[in-house]
Design an enzyme around this catalytic site. Structure first.
Site, mmCIF file in Angstrom:
data_model
loop_
_atom_site.group_PDB
_atom_site.id
_atom_site.type_symbol
_atom_site.label_atom_id
_atom_site.label_comp_id
_atom_site.label_asym_id
_atom_site.label_seq_id
_atom_site.Cartn_x
_atom_site.Cartn_y
_atom_site.Cartn_z
ATOM 1 N N SER A 124 0.836 -1.204 0.000
ATOM 2 C CA SER A 124 0.000 0.000 0.000
ATOM 3 C C SER A 124 0.864 1.244 0.000
ATOM 4 O O SER A 124 2.083 1.173 0.174
ATOM 5 C CB SER A 124 -0.916 0.001 1.232
ATOM 6 O OG SER A 124 -0.131 -0.023 2.418
ATOM 7 N N ASP A 138 2.596 -8.624 13.234
ATOM 8 C CA ASP A 138 3.652 -7.995 12.422
ATOM 9 C C ASP A 138 4.200 -6.754 13.137
ATOM 10 O O ASP A 138 4.331 -5.681 12.549
ATOM 11 C CB ASP A 138 3.115 -7.617 11.041
ATOM 12 C CG ASP A 138 4.247 -7.272 10.066
ATOM 13 O OD1 ASP A 138 5.382 -7.739 10.293
ATOM 14 O OD2 ASP A 138 4.004 -6.532 9.098
#
Length: 820
Positions: A33, A149
């Site tokens: 992104s 993450d």
């Protein structure tokens, strides 16, 4: 959720506050992104994350749903609105999605790239990072969400203020929930999806990375061993915190050699004390002509360059050990809460050349035993007691004490209570940095970062030394002034000395009026001897007090001269940071001037070091020696003052027992003889120093009176006469004699009592000072049983003797009275 009324494409689905995306203002770009600057309809500046590929759109869709659940959660980036657009079939881009979130001032990744953080964050920033991440993970756990993450690139920085337990100007928030997963409340919370950053993976996930088949089907790969959110999130956070504290990751990692990381984490799991593994060369294989390496465990957080306080090193070591071996978010939350809310004290140490921001972590379960004592945290050897000086108080700390309970002030100067103190070693500075044209861009950028780091770290070191000597000067000067103030008020010495004089004087009337009693005379003599001894001691100690006061006044002036003189280099920190480049051409073109900036920092540091360690004229002492000597002198003066106070207490104790015996004897005698308290007070008043001549006359007259009375009684007995008032009669019988004595005594007492109460007292002339004496007695006489007056009581042997003493003690004023 509002759906566009038009059924034709594109279909736009919006949620929350509307916003505008600025396509020409990109903030960052990731693997899936991009992030742009934007603004909401209300005018709020936001960061807009957008994606257009199928996998990216799905990931952002999950992230939006999770951020909606975490609305208002602590230390999680906040969501404001989203926009999902679906294009007509056959379009180049089938759909796009974006959402607006809080606009951050920076990221942890960018912060770690700053040259001043090349070796790790500052201690205050690291503590806030630990606490903020704890609150973020607690919020995720509360909503049954696994992040999966966590890394420095997914932590954003927002402006903050060092209030309510915060220490830095940074507020850290967790972002990027694209890999996150909502966990069912009824499930076991175990996961098998292979997700995360390769050099931050939990061992279960790292094991899958070395499987040769994994690369072919990574997105659908399932791990053989299930893992929990605590395991994967705390492991990744541990790696991130280690990196932020040292500038290096805890495990070796190579992009093209995934087995290296896997071997490192496996080696760590086999060593329960390890928090990192370092690859070291052990030799060379002559057959293969290759080097032999093996992993060496790191059991304590390295802090050589960051110089973290030892309490923080111990806390971080225990925390990382728990992340890697026994992960628990509850334990993490307890430690983080203690780091933020526990008592804090600042210790300035001259010999260690440091200012330590100490936090009391001694009460944290399973952590307090590993925290060193305050003395060791300040850099002193085992068994070193310390003296702590503040602007208002002085405290002694045992070498084993860990808690700051009982230390009311925030700032203390540390004085080790040992004859020999080892100085802290100061790191040597090397500013020889060579940037050549034949070097690669990566090598040149590494050298430039190190160069700028050296310059900035020297400036930080200088600021610490300046602050240290300012604080030392302030505390020592204040302490010497307080000591002078205490010594200028001799209340205890004066009170005890007056008490000694009083005991000496109070013994006189007891001897005057009761010399016939050997026991009473012994008590009086004892009081007098003890009083003289105590008075001599007190006079000597008063002189010692004056000497200490004079010394303290001079040392107070010397303490004010400890401050260092500095070179003013305004804006140099910002200028050095602006010369961090990653482009080869930019680095080479600014090589000379960047070197001049670093040399200027070194010159400033050398100027400060010259003042600290060297004598300005080879006669006077250096600032460091002067500060250490002043601290030692203050400690010695305080010790002498305490001994002085103890000696005064001993003098008071020396006086108290015999004086109490004498006081009890006087009270018993008064009660037995029925003597008036007023008579006692008059004699006490008469014994004041201004009536010294009268005292001598009374003593002489008393002895003469006793001899005359004894001689008169002998002669009367020989002649067989009895004195009845002014008439002598012949003793007819023993019964008559006894009766005559009683009448005689009654008449004499009555006669003298009338003389005392009669306005016409010409028969008994008073001393010249009697008028002054009576007025002063009426105005300010005090009781023998209350606060010690300035003179002792008057006690007569019996009424007859008292009357005769009062008669003969007064000088005659006329021949008629003498004849009479």
């Amino acid at each position: 959720m509002a759906v566009s009324p038009h059924k034709t494409y594109p279909i736009v689905i919006t949620h929350g506050e509307k916003y505008t995306l600025f396509n020409d203002e990109s903030i960052g770009k990731g693997a899936y992104s991009e992030v742009y600057r934007g603004r909401t309809e209300s005018g709020r500046l936001v960061a807009v994350k957008t994606a257009c590929k199928k996998l990216e759109v799905a990931a952002i869709g999950i992230e939006i749903e999770i951020l909606k659940k975490l609305k208002g959660a602590s230390n999680i980036v906040q969501y404001f609105g989203s926009n999902h657009t679906k294009m007509a079939p056959g379009s180049v881009t089938s759909e796009t999605i974006s959402f607006a979130m809080e606009y951050a001032s920076s990221s942890l990744e960018a912060e770690m790239r700053r040259p001043k953080n090349h070796r790790g964050l500052s201690s205050n920033a690291l503590i806030d990072l630990v606490v903020d991440c704890s609150m973020a993970l607690s919020a995720l756990r509360e909503h049954n969400i696994a992040h999966r993450d966590i890394k420095h690139m997914n932590i954003l920085l927002f402006p903050g203020t060092p209030t309510r337990g915060r220490r830095s100007t940074h507020l850290f928030k967790l972002c990027d929930m694209g890999c996150s997963k909502s966990l069912s409340e009824n499930s076991s919370h175990e996961m098998r999806t292979l997700v995360g950053t390769p050099n931050l993976l939990h061992p279960f996930l790292a094991h899958e990375m070395v499987d040769p088949l994994m690369a072919q089907n990574r997105h659908n790969w399932k791990t053989k061993s299930a893992y929990t959110s605590e395991q994967c999130d705390l492991w990744a956070l541990g790696c991130t915190l280690y990196f932020c504290a040292t500038g290096k990751f805890p495990f070796e990692h190579e992009r093209n050699n995934k087995s290296l990381y896997h071997k490192a984490v496996v080696a760590l799991t086999q060593n329960p004390d390890a928090i990192a593994m370092v690859l070291v060369q052990k030799g060379r294989d002559p057959g293969r002509r290759t080097d032999i390496f093996e992993f060496q465990p790191v059991t304590e957080l390295p802090a050589k360059f960051t110089r973290y306080p030892k309490w923080l090193v111990s806390t971080m070591t225990c925390l990382l050990r728990s992340f890697f071996h026994e992960p628990s978010i509850e334990y993490y939350a307890k430690v983080a809460d203690a780091m933020r809310n526990s008592k804090r004290r600042t210790f300035s140490s001259v010999d260690q050349m440091s200012i330590v921001e100490h936090t009391d972590m001694s009460n944290v379960p399973h952590l307090g035993f590993s925290i060193p004592s305050i003395s060791k945290c300040l850099g002193y050897p085992e068994g070193t007691d310390i003296l702590l000086l503040s602007n208002t108080s002085t405290h002694y700390l045992d070498s084993k004490q860990k808690s700051v309970d009982g230390l009311p002030d925030d700032l203390y100067l540390v004085v080790p209570q040992t004859s020999h103190v080892d100085m802290r070693k100061i790191l040597a500075r090397n500013i020889e940095f060579h940037e050549f044209d034949d070097m690669t861009d990566r090598k040149l950028s590494e050298i430039r970062i190190k160069k700028c780091y050296e310059g900035l770290s020297m400036l930080t070191e200088i600021d610490e030394y300046l602050a240290l000597f300012d604080r030392v000067s302030t505390i020592l000067s204040t302490q010497f002034s307080l000591l002078v103030q205490e010594l200028s008020q001799f209340e205890r010495v004066q009170t005890a000395s007056r008490f000694a004089v009083y005991v000496d004087m109070a013994s006189v009337p007891l001897m005057l009026f009761d010399e016939a009693n050997p026991e009473t005379k012994m008590i009086s003599d004892q009081c007098i001897q003890q009083a003289k001894r105590a008075r001599e001691e007190l006079e000597r100690h008063a002189k010692v007090s004056m000497d200490i006061e004079a010394c303290a006044k001079q040392l107070s002036k010397d303490a004010e001269d400890l401050r260092l003189e500095d070179m003013d280099l305004p804006g140099i920190c910002e200028e050095i940071e602006s010369y961090v480049f990653y482009d080869k051409q930019a680095i080479l073109s600014t090589q000379k001037y960047s070197q001049e900036l670093v040399e200027l920092c070194l010159k400033r540091r050398n100027n400060i070091m010259e003042q600290i360690f060297n004598s300005p004229d080879r006669i006077n002492k250096s600032k460091l020696n002067k500060a250490m000597n002043l601290a030692a002198s203050l400690s010695q003066l305080r010790s002498n003052y305490r001994k002085l106070q103890d000696m005064i207490s001993e003098c008071v104790d020396l006086l108290e027992k015999p004086f109490q015996e004498m006081k009890d004897t006087v009270n018993r005698y008064l009660q037995a003889q029925g003597c008036s308290r007023n008579t006692m007070q008059k004699s006490m008043h008469l014994l004041r120093p201004e009536f010294h001549e009268s005292q001598i006359r009374i003593k002489k007259t008393t002895k003469s009176c006793r001899k005359l009375i004894d001689q008169l009684n002998i002669e009367l007995d020989q002649l067989g006469f009895v004195r009845l008032g002014d008439i002598l009669i012949k003793a007819e019988s023993e019964q008559t004699l006894t009766r005559s004595e009683e009448i005689q005594e009654t008449q004499v007492v009555s006669f003298f009592c009338q003389a005392e109460s009669s306005p016409n007292k010409e028969q008994f002339p008073k001393p010249e000072q009697d008028s002054i004496l009576e007025s002063s007695i009426d105005e300010g006489s005090t009781s023998f049983e209350s606060t010690p007056p300035s003179s002792p009581p008057d006690v007569g042997s019996n009424n007859y003797f008292q009357a005769v003493f009062q008669y003969f003690a007064k000088p005659t004023s006329s021949p008629s009275s003498s004849a009479k």
